[in-house]
Design a protein around this motif. Structure first.
Motif, PDB file in Angstrom:
ATOM      1  N   TRP A 225      40.009  20.391  59.550  1.00  0.00           N
ATOM      2  CA  TRP A 225      39.865  20.761  58.145  1.00  0.00           C
ATOM      3  C   TRP A 225      39.574  19.540  57.292  1.00  0.00           C
ATOM      4  O   TRP A 225      38.729  19.571  56.400  1.00  0.00           O
ATOM      5  CB  TRP A 225      41.129  21.459  57.652  1.00  0.00           C
ATOM      6  N   GLN A 226      40.276  18.429  57.556  1.00  0.00           N
ATOM      7  CA  GLN A 226      40.141  17.216  56.743  1.00  0.00           C
ATOM      8  C   GLN A 226      39.681  16.050  57.598  1.00  0.00           C
ATOM      9  O   GLN A 226      39.944  15.990  58.807  1.00  0.00           O
ATOM     10  CB  GLN A 226      41.481  16.852  56.098  1.00  0.00           C
ATOM     11  N   GLU A 227      39.028  15.112  56.944  1.00  0.00           N
ATOM     12  CA  GLU A 227      38.554  13.908  57.631  1.00  0.00           C
ATOM     13  C   GLU A 227      39.717  13.120  58.230  1.00  0.00           C
ATOM     14  O   GLU A 227      39.625  12.586  59.335  1.00  0.00           O
ATOM     15  CB  GLU A 227      37.768  13.039  56.632  1.00  0.00           C
ATOM     16  N   ASP A 228      40.848  13.053  57.529  1.00  0.00           N
ATOM     17  CA  ASP A 228      41.982  12.262  58.005  1.00  0.00           C
ATOM     18  C   ASP A 228      43.114  13.154  58.535  1.00  0.00           C
ATOM     19  O   ASP A 228      44.286  12.762  58.510  1.00  0.00           O
ATOM     20  CB  ASP A 228      42.506  11.353  56.895  1.00  0.00           C
ATOM     21  N   GLU A 229      42.777  14.313  59.037  1.00  0.00           N
ATOM     22  CA  GLU A 229      43.782  15.303  59.433  1.00  0.00           C
ATOM     23  C   GLU A 229      44.770  14.772  60.471  1.00  0.00           C
ATOM     24  O   GLU A 229      45.983  14.945  60.347  1.00  0.00           O
ATOM     25  CB  GLU A 229      43.067  16.536  59.979  1.00  0.00           C
ATOM     26  N   MET A 230      44.260  14.139  61.510  1.00  0.00           N
ATOM     27  CA  MET A 230      45.135  13.647  62.578  1.00  0.00           C
ATOM     28  C   MET A 230      46.020  12.509  62.092  1.00  0.00           C
ATOM     29  O   MET A 230      47.160  12.363  62.547  1.00  0.00           O
ATOM     30  CB  MET A 230      44.303  13.209  63.775  1.00  0.00           C
ATOM     31  N   MET A 231      45.515  11.725  61.164  1.00  0.00           N
ATOM     32  CA  MET A 231      46.317  10.645  60.600  1.00  0.00           C
ATOM     33  C   MET A 231      47.411  11.192  59.687  1.00  0.00           C
ATOM     34  O   MET A 231      48.530  10.697  59.684  1.00  0.00           O
ATOM     35  CB  MET A 231      45.412   9.669  59.845  1.00  0.00           C
ATOM     36  N   ARG A 232      47.108  12.230  58.923  1.00  0.00           N
ATOM     37  CA  ARG A 232      48.078  12.819  58.002  1.00  0.00           C
ATOM     38  C   ARG A 232      49.305  13.360  58.735  1.00  0.00           C
ATOM     39  O   ARG A 232      50.424  13.269  58.234  1.00  0.00           O
ATOM     40  CB  ARG A 232      47.438  13.968  57.214  1.00  0.00           C
ATOM     41  N   VAL A 233      49.089  13.933  59.919  1.00  0.00           N
ATOM     42  CA  VAL A 233      50.219  14.509  60.656  1.00  0.00           C
ATOM     43  C   VAL A 233      50.827  13.512  61.641  1.00  0.00           C
ATOM     44  O   VAL A 233      51.759  13.833  62.380  1.00  0.00           O
ATOM     45  CB  VAL A 233      49.807  15.800  61.392  1.00  0.00           C
ATOM     46  N   GLY A 234      50.309  12.277  61.648  1.00  0.00           N
ATOM     47  CA  GLY A 234      50.890  11.227  62.467  1.00  0.00           C
ATOM     48  C   GLY A 234      50.592  11.338  63.945  1.00  0.00           C
ATOM     49  O   GLY A 234      51.345  10.825  64.784  1.00  0.00           O
ATOM     50  N   LEU A 235      49.443  11.962  64.300  1.00  0.00           N
ATOM     51  CA  LEU A 235      49.114  12.146  65.719  1.00  0.00           C
ATOM     52  C   LEU A 235      48.014  11.235  66.218  1.00  0.00           C
ATOM     53  O   LEU A 235      47.759  11.172  67.415  1.00  0.00           O
ATOM     54  CB  LEU A 235      48.716  13.606  65.968  1.00  0.00           C
ATOM     55  N   MET A 243      35.949  10.822  65.951  1.00  0.00           N
ATOM     56  CA  MET A 243      35.963  11.665  67.146  1.00  0.00           C
ATOM     57  C   MET A 243      34.735  12.555  67.250  1.00  0.00           C
ATOM     58  O   MET A 243      34.653  13.420  68.129  1.00  0.00           O
ATOM     59  CB  MET A 243      37.252  12.497  67.165  1.00  0.00           C
ATOM     60  N   GLY A 244      33.768  12.340  66.355  1.00  0.00           N
ATOM     61  CA  GLY A 244      32.499  13.054  66.462  1.00  0.00           C
ATOM     62  C   GLY A 244      32.490  14.444  65.886  1.00  0.00           C
ATOM     63  O   GLY A 244      31.703  15.292  66.334  1.00  0.00           O
ATOM     64  N   HIS A 245      33.324  14.702  64.847  1.00  0.00           N
ATOM     65  CA  HIS A 245      33.403  16.039  64.270  1.00  0.00           C
ATOM     66  C   HIS A 245      33.284  15.977  62.753  1.00  0.00           C
ATOM     67  O   HIS A 245      33.841  15.085  62.107  1.00  0.00           O
ATOM     68  CB  HIS A 245      34.710  16.718  64.662  1.00  0.00           C
ATOM     69  N   LEU A 246      32.587  16.960  62.193  1.00  0.00           N
ATOM     70  CA  LEU A 246      32.453  17.092  60.754  1.00  0.00           C
ATOM     71  C   LEU A 246      33.561  18.014  60.249  1.00  0.00           C
ATOM     72  O   LEU A 246      33.654  19.163  60.684  1.00  0.00           O
ATOM     73  CB  LEU A 246      31.084  17.698  60.412  1.00  0.00           C
ATOM     74  N   PRO A 247      34.449  17.534  59.359  1.00  0.00           N
ATOM     75  CA  PRO A 247      35.520  18.417  58.863  1.00  0.00           C
ATOM     76  C   PRO A 247      34.960  19.512  57.980  1.00  0.00           C
ATOM     77  O   PRO A 247      33.835  19.433  57.486  1.00  0.00           O
ATOM     78  CB  PRO A 247      36.412  17.452  58.074  1.00  0.00           C
ATOM     79  N   GLN A 248      35.765  20.546  57.762  1.00  0.00           N
ATOM     80  CA  GLN A 248      35.298  21.653  56.929  1.00  0.00           C
ATOM     81  C   GLN A 248      35.327  21.322  55.440  1.00  0.00           C
ATOM     82  O   GLN A 248      34.434  21.725  54.695  1.00  0.00           O
ATOM     83  CB  GLN A 248      36.173  22.902  57.162  1.00  0.00           C
ATOM     84  N   PRO A 251      33.119  17.334  49.833  1.00  0.00           N
ATOM     85  CA  PRO A 251      31.774  17.577  49.281  1.00  0.00           C
ATOM     86  C   PRO A 251      30.664  17.532  50.319  1.00  0.00           C
ATOM     87  O   PRO A 251      29.577  18.081  50.091  1.00  0.00           O
ATOM     88  CB  PRO A 251      31.613  16.466  48.244  1.00  0.00           C
ATOM     89  N   THR A 252      30.890  16.863  51.451  1.00  0.00           N
ATOM     90  CA  THR A 252      29.870  16.803  52.505  1.00  0.00           C
ATOM     91  C   THR A 252      30.348  17.495  53.778  1.00  0.00           C
ATOM     92  O   THR A 252      29.778  17.278  54.849  1.00  0.00           O
ATOM     93  CB  THR A 252      29.494  15.337  52.814  1.00  0.00           C
ATOM     94  N   GLY A 253      31.399  18.314  53.671  1.00  0.00           N
ATOM     95  CA  GLY A 253      31.957  18.975  54.847  1.00  0.00           C
ATOM     96  C   GLY A 253      31.180  20.216  55.259  1.00  0.00           C
ATOM     97  O   GLY A 253      30.155  20.582  54.670  1.00  0.00           O
ATOM     98  N   MET A 254      31.697  20.892  56.271  1.00  0.00           N
ATOM     99  CA  MET A 254      31.000  22.031  56.852  1.00  0.00           C
ATOM    100  C   MET A 254      30.855  23.187  55.872  1.00  0.00           C
ATOM    101  O   MET A 254      29.817  23.859  55.844  1.00  0.00           O
ATOM    102  CB  MET A 254      31.741  22.505  58.114  1.00  0.00           C
ATOM    103  N   ILE A 255      31.881  23.440  55.058  1.00  0.00           N
ATOM    104  CA  ILE A 255      31.779  24.538  54.088  1.00  0.00           C
ATOM    105  C   ILE A 255      30.607  24.291  53.143  1.00  0.00           C
ATOM    106  O   ILE A 255      29.790  25.192  52.885  1.00  0.00           O
ATOM    107  CB  ILE A 255      33.087  24.701  53.291  1.00  0.00           C
ATOM    108  N   ALA A 256      30.512  23.071  52.618  1.00  0.00           N
ATOM    109  CA  ALA A 256      29.418  22.737  51.710  1.00  0.00           C
ATOM    110  C   ALA A 256      28.078  22.841  52.421  1.00  0.00           C
ATOM    111  O   ALA A 256      27.088  23.338  51.852  1.00  0.00           O
ATOM    112  CB  ALA A 256      29.619  21.330  51.149  1.00  0.00           C
ATOM    113  N   ALA A 257      28.028  22.374  53.668  1.00  0.00           N
ATOM    114  CA  ALA A 257      26.777  22.420  54.419  1.00  0.00           C
ATOM    115  C   ALA A 257      26.332  23.852  54.670  1.00  0.00           C
ATOM    116  O   ALA A 257      25.153  24.192  54.512  1.00  0.00           O
ATOM    117  CB  ALA A 257      26.939  21.680  55.744  1.00  0.00           C
TER     118      ALA A 257
END
Length: 312
Positions: A225-235, A243-248, A251-257
């Protein structure tokens, strides 16, 4: 043409065996607001008898048990799986090949040259399986021309290079070749319907945007969902982009695209189905009642679940 979602989660599945994040914990305690998922894979057929496996996850045996069409029904030992195609050499898309080793004949495997090299050297499934059923390698062309697969006479596939990351074990990890990660344009030549499948997508360039806009059904990267998702949850200390993925979100995420796709012959109109697949266990869209899921709903974007079926 029928497409079935065998697995809709990213690597590790939901719940991941060693993870106690909020989503994994909720699934273990039986929370009705979230559904367990196996690791990402599809199968596709024209006749409900001959099925092509699109990526082979480590959960393939569980997925076969849940999918009668893939089970033995015609002989003492057989399967509805006539061949496999892999879009990259990631473990969560290829390790399942090892679990098909009891096959009676070599398994036809469609892959790009770079992916096949990885499966002979870095993650040597080819040499290992040569002592069992064996793999019959079929090269996926990267020239922009379509190709066909036995068992699907009226289906045309075209490889679309994706900007993503090669597997962590690969010497190409930080400098992936154009054929290390591909999306697939899948055209039903009988109905004219087009599907675009891209479970790992880091950036949307012009060819990918055109492929997305020209499809009736999108099965697209929904990892984070977020660019820093794994960092936010401490994982992890890595971002989605690392990791080669576009978050949802963003402003430049998958929903916008997805909302900004050009209208090609009306395909980007309301009738186009947009479905997120390859969803990481940390992603809040996995909860049916989450604000993030409601935001997807507002944009007409669906979230894949195991067993989901599309007829196109």
């Amino acid at each position: 043409m029928k497409i079935k979602v065998l697995g809709s989660a990213a690597g590790g599945g939901l719940p991941q065996w060693n993870c106690n994040c909020a989503n994994c914990a909720a699934v273990r305690r039986g929370d009705p607001g979230i559904t367990a998922r196996t690791q990402s894979s599809l199968c596709i057929s024209e006749n409900d008898r001959d099925w092509v496996l699109l990526n082979a996850s480590p959960d393939i045996l569980q997925q076969i048990r849940a999918t009668p069409e893939l089970q033995p029904a015609r002989a003492l030992r057989d399967s509805g799986i006539v061949c496999a195609l892999v879009t990259d050499a990631q473990i969560d898309h290829t390790a399942g090949l090892l679990l098909l080793r009891e096959r009676q004949t070599p398994l036809p495997l469609h892959a790009t040259p770079s992916v096949w090299a990885e499966l002979r050297e870095g993650f040597p499934l080819g040499p290992m399986l040569s002592h069992y059923c064996g793999l019959d390698y079929r090269e996926i062309p990267m020239n922009g021309r379509g190709f066909r697969i036995p068992g699907l006479p009226h289906t045309r596939f075209t490889a679309v290079p994706l900007s993503s990351a090669a597997p962590p074990y690969s010497p190409n990890r930080n400098r992936p070749a154009p054929d290390d990660n591909i999306g697939l344009l899948i055209e039903n030549e009988t109905s004219g319907a087009v599907v675009f499948y891209a479970p790992g997508l880091g950036q949307i360039d012009t060819p990918v945007r055109e492929a997305m806009a020209g499809a009736d059904l999108l099965l697209i990267d929904g990892t984070f969902w977020q660019e820093d998702e794994m960092m936010r949850v401490g994982l992890s200390t890595k971002s989605a982009s690392d990791m080669g993925h576009l978050p949802q979100s963003g402003p430049t995420g998958m929903i916008a695209a997805l909302g900004g796709l050009p209208d090609i012959s009306g395909r980007a109109a309301a009738r186009q189905r947009k479905v997120l697949i390859h969803i990481n266990n940390t992603n809040p869209i996995l909860r049916d009642d989450s604000p993030e899921r409601r935001e997807l709903d507002r944009h007409g974007i669906e979230v894949a679940v195991d067993g989901m079926t599309f007829c196109v």
